[in-house]
Motif scaffolding. Structure first.
Motif, mmCIF file in Angstrom:
data_model
loop_
_atom_site.group_PDB
_atom_site.id
_atom_site.type_symbol
_atom_site.label_atom_id
_atom_site.label_comp_id
_atom_site.label_asym_id
_atom_site.label_seq_id
_atom_site.Cartn_x
_atom_site.Cartn_y
_atom_site.Cartn_z
ATOM 1 N N ALA A 22 0.703 -1.140 0.001
ATOM 2 C CA ALA A 22 0.041 -0.172 -0.001
ATOM 3 C C ALA A 22 0.874 1.326 0.162
ATOM 4 C CB ALA A 22 -0.851 0.187 1.230
ATOM 5 N N GLU A 23 2.144 1.163 0.795
ATOM 6 C CA GLU A 23 2.713 2.509 0.900
ATOM 7 C C GLU A 23 3.511 2.604 -0.387
ATOM 8 O OE1 GLU A 23 5.714 1.147 3.795
ATOM 9 O OE2 GLU A 23 4.344 1.711 5.520
ATOM 10 N N ILE A 24 4.112 1.442 -1.260
ATOM 11 C CA ILE A 24 4.275 1.438 -2.628
ATOM 12 C C ILE A 24 3.509 2.330 -3.528
ATOM 13 C CG2 ILE A 24 5.395 0.303 -4.459
ATOM 14 C CD1 ILE A 24 6.467 -1.555 -2.390
ATOM 15 N N LEU A 25 2.214 1.748 -3.440
ATOM 16 C CA LEU A 25 1.171 2.173 -4.514
ATOM 17 C C LEU A 25 0.671 3.606 -3.972
ATOM 18 C CD1 LEU A 25 -0.443 -1.294 -4.881
ATOM 19 C CD2 LEU A 25 0.742 -0.152 -6.553
ATOM 20 N N ARG A 26 0.923 3.890 -2.819
ATOM 21 C CA ARG A 26 0.499 5.302 -2.220
ATOM 22 C C ARG A 26 -0.966 5.102 -2.209
ATOM 23 N NH1 ARG A 26 4.199 9.978 -3.446
ATOM 24 N NH2 ARG A 26 6.255 9.060 -3.920
ATOM 25 N N VAL A 27 -1.552 3.975 -1.602
ATOM 26 C CA VAL A 27 -2.970 3.846 -1.334
ATOM 27 C C VAL A 27 -3.002 3.485 0.188
ATOM 28 C CG1 VAL A 27 -3.786 3.422 -3.612
ATOM 29 C CG2 VAL A 27 -3.306 1.560 -2.109
ATOM 30 N N SER A 28 -4.175 3.667 0.814
ATOM 31 C CA SER A 28 -4.473 3.192 2.222
ATOM 32 C C SER A 28 -4.263 1.564 2.083
ATOM 33 C CB SER A 28 -5.845 3.666 3.029
ATOM 34 O OG SER A 28 -6.736 3.203 2.053
ATOM 35 N N GLN A 29 -3.713 1.301 3.234
ATOM 36 C CA GLN A 29 -3.940 -0.287 3.680
ATOM 37 C C GLN A 29 -5.360 -0.865 3.431
ATOM 38 O OE1 GLN A 29 -4.865 -2.124 6.421
ATOM 39 N NE2 GLN A 29 -4.507 -3.991 5.368
ATOM 40 N N PRO A 30 -6.439 -0.446 4.097
ATOM 41 C CA PRO A 30 -7.651 -0.777 3.816
ATOM 42 C C PRO A 30 -8.300 -0.830 2.504
ATOM 43 C CG PRO A 30 -7.514 0.670 5.967
ATOM 44 C CD PRO A 30 -6.331 0.891 5.032
ATOM 45 N N SER A 31 -7.814 0.108 1.750
ATOM 46 C CA SER A 31 -8.429 0.319 0.536
ATOM 47 C C SER A 31 -7.868 -0.733 -0.463
ATOM 48 C CB SER A 31 -8.022 1.836 -0.188
ATOM 49 O OG SER A 31 -8.240 1.651 -1.688
ATOM 50 N N LEU A 32 -6.327 -1.029 -0.176
ATOM 51 C CA LEU A 32 -5.879 -2.114 -0.932
ATOM 52 C C LEU A 32 -6.304 -3.353 -0.567
ATOM 53 C CD1 LEU A 32 -3.591 -3.146 -2.976
ATOM 54 C CD2 LEU A 32 -1.932 -3.123 -1.200
ATOM 55 N N SER A 33 -6.685 -3.871 0.826
ATOM 56 C CA SER A 33 -7.232 -4.911 1.187
ATOM 57 C C SER A 33 -8.477 -5.190 0.457
ATOM 58 C CB SER A 33 -7.085 -5.001 2.729
ATOM 59 O OG SER A 33 -5.890 -4.974 3.153
ATOM 60 N N ARG A 34 -9.319 -4.130 0.490
ATOM 61 C CA ARG A 34 -10.724 -4.303 -0.090
ATOM 62 C C ARG A 34 -10.675 -4.372 -1.680
ATOM 63 N NH1 ARG A 34 -11.995 0.121 2.116
ATOM 64 N NH2 ARG A 34 -11.752 1.564 0.229
ATOM 65 N N GLN A 35 -9.621 -3.978 -2.151
ATOM 66 C CA GLN A 35 -9.605 -4.119 -3.824
ATOM 67 C C GLN A 35 -9.040 -5.455 -4.159
ATOM 68 O OE1 GLN A 35 -10.143 -1.774 -6.111
ATOM 69 N NE2 GLN A 35 -9.898 0.156 -5.412
ATOM 70 N N ILE A 36 -8.359 -5.859 -3.221
ATOM 71 C CA ILE A 36 -7.820 -7.526 -3.385
ATOM 72 C C ILE A 36 -8.883 -8.443 -3.103
ATOM 73 C CG2 ILE A 36 -6.340 -9.381 -2.533
ATOM 74 C CD1 ILE A 36 -4.217 -7.175 -2.173
ATOM 75 N N MET A 37 -9.651 -8.309 -1.994
ATOM 76 C CA MET A 37 -10.923 -8.904 -1.892
ATOM 77 C C MET A 37 -11.762 -9.023 -3.004
ATOM 78 S SD MET A 37 -11.505 -8.224 2.446
ATOM 79 C CE MET A 37 -12.941 -9.377 2.287
ATOM 80 N N GLN A 38 -12.272 -7.886 -3.543
ATOM 81 C CA GLN A 38 -13.040 -7.776 -4.827
ATOM 82 C C GLN A 38 -12.442 -8.726 -5.691
ATOM 83 O OE1 GLN A 38 -13.540 -3.601 -5.395
ATOM 84 N NE2 GLN A 38 -14.847 -3.086 -3.798
ATOM 85 N N LEU A 39 -11.267 -8.554 -6.088
ATOM 86 C CA LEU A 39 -10.510 -9.347 -7.260
ATOM 87 C C LEU A 39 -10.707 -10.792 -6.899
ATOM 88 C CD1 LEU A 39 -8.882 -9.358 -9.649
ATOM 89 C CD2 LEU A 39 -6.956 -9.222 -8.399
ATOM 90 N N GLU A 40 -10.668 -11.234 -5.587
ATOM 91 C CA GLU A 40 -10.740 -12.459 -5.143
ATOM 92 C C GLU A 40 -12.392 -13.059 -5.497
ATOM 93 O OE1 GLU A 40 -7.507 -13.836 -1.925
ATOM 94 O OE2 GLU A 40 -9.106 -12.566 -1.240
ATOM 95 N N GLU A 42 -14.372 -11.710 -7.617
ATOM 96 C CA GLU A 42 -14.544 -11.651 -9.152
ATOM 97 C C GLU A 42 -13.991 -12.899 -9.754
ATOM 98 O OE1 GLU A 42 -13.298 -9.223 -13.191
ATOM 99 O OE2 GLU A 42 -12.958 -8.104 -11.117
ATOM 100 N N MET A 43 -12.743 -13.487 -9.143
ATOM 101 C CA MET A 43 -12.154 -14.728 -9.518
ATOM 102 C C MET A 43 -12.826 -15.857 -8.914
ATOM 103 S SD MET A 43 -9.497 -13.711 -11.783
ATOM 104 C CE MET A 43 -10.813 -12.812 -12.381
ATOM 105 N N GLY A 44 -13.575 -15.899 -7.961
ATOM 106 C CA GLY A 44 -14.180 -16.867 -7.436
ATOM 107 C C GLY A 44 -13.393 -17.997 -6.562
ATOM 108 N N CYS A 45 -12.042 -17.226 -6.097
ATOM 109 C CA CYS A 45 -11.286 -18.274 -5.303
ATOM 110 C C CYS A 45 -10.207 -17.165 -4.424
ATOM 111 C CB CYS A 45 -10.259 -18.917 -6.183
ATOM 112 S SG CYS A 45 -9.405 -18.053 -7.590
ATOM 113 N N SER A 46 -9.774 -17.669 -3.478
ATOM 114 C CA SER A 46 -8.574 -17.077 -2.720
ATOM 115 C C SER A 46 -7.246 -17.081 -3.369
ATOM 116 C CB SER A 46 -8.605 -17.661 -1.400
ATOM 117 O OG SER A 46 -9.585 -17.844 -0.496
ATOM 118 N N LEU A 47 -6.773 -15.819 -3.491
ATOM 119 C CA LEU A 47 -5.484 -15.660 -4.157
ATOM 120 C C LEU A 47 -4.192 -15.629 -3.282
ATOM 121 C CD1 LEU A 47 -6.754 -12.860 -6.568
ATOM 122 C CD2 LEU A 47 -6.386 -15.225 -7.018
#
Length: 295
Positions: A22-40, A42-47
């Protein structure tokens, strides 16, 4: 799927730590966690397998990582190609050319051009000059390499002076084959095969005399089939000297006088809408041939 989310996913996979990613991407940690959960979702599986401090990829996450790298690489390549489209040179160039030894410098230029622009393909049409001029005028081909005269109202052109030697081409067993030179009167007893263009433009008279005084057995526009015709005994061929005749087992006997200077022309139609490749080739032609004299 948003490519931005794939970049987020790859950064988290590389760092194996959501906070650091999150620090590298300059986004908040909760926002990055939320984005990854949405991707999971969408994929229908844990990443990721999540630990107390770090994360690591599941087998499905590893597969997505490989595919995401391929997708983003292709996106970057496509973006670069679109940005550099104005510099890309490729495609087809159509060129009509008469049969002439003077074609060699043009051939050399074509080879150099393709070394610089390997995605260019040349299409070379061998024809007589009038047919080539017609095709250029109709927009069927981009360029023509012809003998004059040139219609200056229709075409842009570069003149190229050519030193040529007229002579007679015969099989080895022809009565004239042992001669080292010939005069016009030496040809009177024999059937001749002559270029159609020099009968039409009057050059035959300048070269040999009145056509009706000679035995003209045939005329031609291109010489390839005529070589077979003379081998069959139809007559001696009035033609310009070319080195390749000797390789076919034929004898070329020069006319005296038979040396002449002629004007060839590289032509293209005025206001012709060139492709990017043809336009660049026209520039190369002008740069290479504007002051060149071919001998």
């Amino acid at each position: 799927m948003d490519t931005r989310i794939l970049e987020y996913f790859l950064t988290a996979a590389r760092e194996e730590n959501i906070t650091r990613a999150a620090e590298i991407l300059r986004v908040s940690q909760p926002s990055l966690s939320r984005q990854i959960m949405q991707l999971e979702n969408e994929m229908g599986c844990s990443l990721f397998i999540r630990g107390n401090k770090n994360v690591r990829l599941t087998p499905e996450g590893l597969l997505l990582k490989n595919r995401a790298e391929e997708i983003l690489s292709l996106v970057d390549k496509t973006r670069a190609e679109l940005l550099n489209e104005k510099e890309y040179i490729g495609g087809d160039i159509y060129l009509g050319a008469m049969e002439s030894g003077a074609f060699r410098p043009l051939a050399d230029l074509m080879v150099r051009f393709r070394r610089q622009y390997p995605d260019v393909c040349f299409h070379v049409i061998s024809e007589h000059s009038s047919a080539i001029s017609h095709q250029v005028d109709q927009g069927l081909i981009d360029f023509g390499f012809v003998m004059g005269p040139v219609n200056e109202e229709k075409f842009r052109f570069i003149p190229i002076k050519i030193q040529e030697q007229w002579g007679i081409l015969t099989p080895a067993d022809h009565p004239l084959a042992r001669r080292t030179s010939l005069a016009a009167h030496d040809l009177l007893p024999y059937p001749l095969i002559v270029p159609q263009r020099i009968l039409k433009n009057g050059s035959f008279t300048d070269l040999l005399g009145r056509p009706k005084d000679f035995q003209i057995a045939a005329t031609y526009n291109l010489i390839s089939n005529v070589l077979i015709l003379t081998e069959a005994g139809a007559g001696a061929v009035l033609c310009l000297y070319r080195e390749q005749y000797a390789a076919k087992g034929l004898r070329f006997i020069p006319l005296s006088p038979g040396s002449c200077e002629e004007n060839a022309f590289f032509i293209w139609k005025k206001d012709h809408a060139f492709s990017r490749a043809a336009g660049r080739f026209a520039q190369e032609i002008c740069n290479s041939f504007s002051e060149l004299q071919i001998t």
